[in-house]
Design a protein around this motif. Structure first.
Motif, PDB file in Angstrom:
ATOM      1  N   CYS A   1      -2.011   1.452   2.373  1.00 15.19           N
ATOM      2  CA  CYS A   1      -2.971   0.384   2.081  1.00 15.19           C
ATOM      3  C   CYS A   1      -4.358   0.730   2.601  1.00 15.19           C
ATOM      4  O   CYS A   1      -5.367   0.414   1.956  1.00 15.19           O
ATOM      5  CB  CYS A   1      -2.478  -0.935   2.672  1.00 15.19           C
ATOM      6  SG  CYS A   1      -1.074  -1.641   1.766  1.00 15.19           S
TER       7      CYS A   1
ATOM      8  N   TYR B   1      -5.977   3.124  -0.010  1.00 21.20           N
ATOM      9  CA  TYR B   1      -6.430   2.508  -1.253  1.00 21.20           C
ATOM     10  C   TYR B   1      -7.516   1.456  -1.037  1.00 21.20           C
ATOM     11  O   TYR B   1      -8.220   1.094  -1.989  1.00 21.20           O
ATOM     12  CB  TYR B   1      -5.250   1.901  -2.001  1.00 21.20           C
ATOM     13  CG  TYR B   1      -4.374   2.958  -2.643  1.00 21.20           C
ATOM     14  CD1 TYR B   1      -4.880   3.812  -3.617  1.00 21.20           C
ATOM     15  CD2 TYR B   1      -3.050   3.116  -2.260  1.00 21.20           C
ATOM     16  CE1 TYR B   1      -4.093   4.795  -4.192  1.00 21.20           C
ATOM     17  CE2 TYR B   1      -2.252   4.097  -2.830  1.00 21.20           C
ATOM     18  CZ  TYR B   1      -2.780   4.934  -3.797  1.00 21.20           C
ATOM     19  OH  TYR B   1      -1.999   5.912  -4.354  1.00 21.20           O
ATOM     20  N   LEU B   2      -7.679   0.993   0.185  1.00 23.17           N
ATOM     21  CA  LEU B   2      -8.743   0.024   0.475  1.00 23.17           C
ATOM     22  C   LEU B   2      -9.957   0.676   1.121  1.00 23.17           C
ATOM     23  O   LEU B   2     -10.875  -0.010   1.558  1.00 23.17           O
ATOM     24  CB  LEU B   2      -8.196  -1.087   1.376  1.00 23.17           C
ATOM     25  CG  LEU B   2      -7.165  -2.011   0.715  1.00 23.17           C
ATOM     26  CD1 LEU B   2      -6.625  -3.019   1.720  1.00 23.17           C
ATOM     27  CD2 LEU B   2      -7.769  -2.732  -0.489  1.00 23.17           C
TER      28      LEU B   2
ATOM     29  N   ARG C   1      -9.981  -6.849   4.028  1.00 25.86           N
ATOM     30  CA  ARG C   1      -9.405  -5.503   3.885  1.00 25.86           C
ATOM     31  C   ARG C   1      -8.513  -5.163   5.070  1.00 25.86           C
ATOM     32  O   ARG C   1      -7.392  -4.663   4.903  1.00 25.86           O
ATOM     33  CB  ARG C   1     -10.522  -4.468   3.744  1.00 25.86           C
ATOM     34  CG  ARG C   1     -11.248  -4.509   2.404  1.00 25.86           C
ATOM     35  CD  ARG C   1     -12.584  -3.794   2.484  1.00 25.86           C
ATOM     36  NE  ARG C   1     -12.442  -2.384   2.796  1.00 25.86           N
ATOM     37  CZ  ARG C   1     -13.346  -1.680   3.476  1.00 25.86           C
ATOM     38  NH1 ARG C   1     -14.441  -2.277   3.936  1.00 25.86           N
ATOM     39  NH2 ARG C   1     -13.166  -0.403   3.696  1.00 25.86           N
TER      40      ARG C   1
ATOM     41  N   THR D   1      -5.195  -7.086   5.194  1.00 22.47           N
ATOM     42  CA  THR D   1      -4.214  -6.487   4.283  1.00 22.47           C
ATOM     43  C   THR D   1      -3.576  -5.257   4.918  1.00 22.47           C
ATOM     44  O   THR D   1      -2.351  -5.080   4.881  1.00 22.47           O
ATOM     45  CB  THR D   1      -4.891  -6.102   2.958  1.00 22.47           C
ATOM     46  OG1 THR D   1      -5.459  -7.273   2.361  1.00 22.47           O
ATOM     47  CG2 THR D   1      -3.892  -5.476   1.996  1.00 22.47           C
TER      48      THR D   1
ATOM     49  N   ALA E   1       0.342  -4.668   6.275  1.00 20.68           N
ATOM     50  CA  ALA E   1       1.044  -3.768   5.361  1.00 20.68           C
ATOM     51  C   ALA E   1       2.333  -3.218   5.958  1.00 20.68           C
ATOM     52  O   ALA E   1       3.292  -2.944   5.230  1.00 20.68           O
ATOM     53  CB  ALA E   1       0.125  -2.618   4.951  1.00 20.68           C
TER      54      ALA E   1
ATOM     55  N   GLN F   1      -1.090  -9.571  -0.228  1.00 19.63           N
ATOM     56  CA  GLN F   1      -1.935  -8.532  -0.816  1.00 19.63           C
ATOM     57  C   GLN F   1      -1.329  -7.148  -0.595  1.00 19.63           C
ATOM     58  O   GLN F   1      -1.321  -6.299  -1.495  1.00 19.63           O
ATOM     59  CB  GLN F   1      -3.335  -8.591  -0.195  1.00 19.63           C
ATOM     60  CG  GLN F   1      -4.097  -9.878  -0.456  1.00 19.63           C
ATOM     61  CD  GLN F   1      -4.343 -10.119  -1.927  1.00 19.63           C
ATOM     62  OE1 GLN F   1      -4.804  -9.234  -2.648  1.00 19.63           O
ATOM     63  NE2 GLN F   1      -4.041 -11.320  -2.389  1.00 19.63           N
ATOM     64  N   ALA F   2      -0.831  -6.913   0.612  1.00 20.86           N
ATOM     65  CA  ALA F   2      -0.231  -5.615   0.927  1.00 20.86           C
ATOM     66  C   ALA F   2       1.025  -5.381   0.098  1.00 20.86           C
ATOM     67  O   ALA F   2       1.255  -4.269  -0.403  1.00 20.86           O
ATOM     68  CB  ALA F   2       0.094  -5.545   2.418  1.00 20.86           C
TER      69      ALA F   2
ATOM     70  N   THR G   1       1.725  -6.532  -2.853  1.00 15.77           N
ATOM     71  CA  THR G   1       1.319  -6.216  -4.222  1.00 15.77           C
ATOM     72  C   THR G   1       0.838  -4.775  -4.332  1.00 15.77           C
ATOM     73  O   THR G   1       1.194  -4.048  -5.277  1.00 15.77           O
ATOM     74  CB  THR G   1       0.203  -7.174  -4.677  1.00 15.77           C
ATOM     75  OG1 THR G   1       0.674  -8.526  -4.611  1.00 15.77           O
ATOM     76  CG2 THR G   1      -0.231  -6.863  -6.100  1.00 15.77           C
ATOM     77  N   LEU G   2       0.050  -4.337  -3.362  1.00 15.49           N
ATOM     78  CA  LEU G   2      -0.486  -2.974  -3.376  1.00 15.49           C
ATOM     79  C   LEU G   2       0.635  -1.945  -3.231  1.00 15.49           C
ATOM     80  O   LEU G   2       0.628  -0.898  -3.899  1.00 15.49           O
ATOM     81  CB  LEU G   2      -1.505  -2.820  -2.251  1.00 15.49           C
ATOM     82  CG  LEU G   2      -2.424  -1.596  -2.261  1.00 15.49           C
ATOM     83  CD1 LEU G   2      -3.155  -1.462  -3.587  1.00 15.49           C
ATOM     84  CD2 LEU G   2      -3.431  -1.695  -1.117  1.00 15.49           C
TER      85      LEU G   2
ATOM     86  N   ARG H   1       2.691  -1.739  -6.523  1.00 14.56           N
ATOM     87  CA  ARG H   1       1.966  -1.031  -7.581  1.00 14.56           C
ATOM     88  C   ARG H   1       1.960   0.478  -7.365  1.00 14.56           C
ATOM     89  O   ARG H   1       1.784   1.248  -8.314  1.00 14.56           O
ATOM     90  CB  ARG H   1       0.526  -1.537  -7.646  1.00 14.56           C
ATOM     91  CG  ARG H   1       0.374  -2.937  -8.220  1.00 14.56           C
ATOM     92  CD  ARG H   1      -1.075  -3.370  -8.177  1.00 14.56           C
ATOM     93  NE  ARG H   1      -1.261  -4.700  -8.742  1.00 14.56           N
ATOM     94  CZ  ARG H   1      -2.416  -5.371  -8.701  1.00 14.56           C
ATOM     95  NH1 ARG H   1      -3.478  -4.822  -8.123  1.00 14.56           N
ATOM     96  NH2 ARG H   1      -2.499  -6.568  -9.230  1.00 14.56           N
ATOM     97  N   ASN H   2       2.137   0.893  -6.133  1.00  8.28           N
ATOM     98  CA  ASN H   2       2.075   2.324  -5.804  1.00  8.28           C
ATOM     99  C   ASN H   2       3.365   2.777  -5.107  1.00  8.28           C
ATOM    100  O   ASN H   2       3.332   3.594  -4.195  1.00  8.28           O
ATOM    101  CB  ASN H   2       0.872   2.588  -4.890  1.00  8.28           C
ATOM    102  CG  ASN H   2      -0.450   2.262  -5.543  1.00  8.28           C
ATOM    103  OD1 ASN H   2      -1.006   3.061  -6.293  1.00  8.28           O
ATOM    104  ND2 ASN H   2      -0.972   1.065  -5.263  1.00  8.28           N
TER     105      ASN H   2
END
Length: 223
Positions: A84, A87-88, A135, A138, A142, A188-189, A191-192, A195-196
């Protein structure tokens, strides 16, 4: 004193009480468990005040490292932070996966990802403060999100939650907002990570082999 140290204190007191009760049966002098317990409490006090609980963490981590599940849980937790942060756009400086590794590098805890937090020291507008806080919330949550996804149960993350409370105080926001920010950051974490997920699994493999930060970056960037 943190929960880990308090747990060790509780164990020490229990052992002393048990020794006092059982001691007469085995001709054990009452002074022996008392001296042992006082020594433990003294060492814990020194460790808490002067060593930031690194000694307790090292002791407990040494015991826990005999269990493969613990090692994998720490690995997946820290990989969640790492992914995380990448990507952030939060630079990762280093990472450790055990208290012993952290001790050698001056990082407290049983493992951790070390971020570049110099942004908190720069003058920021209210909007920039909120974006920065979002940010980091998240990223801090994570590890918890990664544990939940990988193991369906979370065991770590107390220090991560505290970091959010501390950051709110730094920006003059009430601590009552912390649970809400924690919940938001975890979502948020999650979801991230989802996705990855393939990149996350590749990162876990790389960190298990103790690949340097730049190689981990390449794995995430090429995914």
């Amino acid at each position: 004193m943190k929960d880990t140290a308090l747990n060790v204190v509780a164990i020490g007191i229990f052992i002393m009480t048990l020794s006092v009760l059982v001691g007469p049966m085995i001709n054990l002098s009452p002074s022996i468990p008392a001296i042992a317990t006082l020594s433990i409490l003294g060492l814990l006090t020194f460790d808490t005040l002067g060593w930031e609980n690194k000694g307790v963490n090292l002791f407990l981590d040494t015991l826990a490292r005999f269990t493969p599940e613990h090692r994998e849980r720490v690995l997946h937790h820290e990989a969640g932070h790492f992914l995380c942060a990448f990507y952030l756009g939060i630079p990762v400086q280093d990472y450790t996966l055990s208290a012993w590794e952290g001790l050698k590098r001056g990082i407290s805890g049983v493992g951790g990802v070390e971020f570049d937090t110099t942004s908190f020291q720069k003058p920021l507008s209210p909007t920039e403060e909120q974006l920065l806080l979002d940010r980091f919330c998240t990223v801090w949550m994570a590890g918890i999100a990664a544990e939940q996804l990988a193991f369906d149960k979370v065991e770590g993350g107390g220090d991560d939650r505290q970091k959010i409370t501390d950051a709110l105080a730094l920006f003059g926001q009430p601590s009552e907002k912390s649970p809400q920010k924690q919940q938001w950051g975890e979502l948020q974490a999650k979801t991230l990570l989802e996705r990855n997920w393939e990149n996350y699994k590749n990162l876990v493999d790389a960190m298990r082999e103790r690949k340097p930060v730049q190689e981990c970056y390449q794995i995430l960037g090429n995914g």
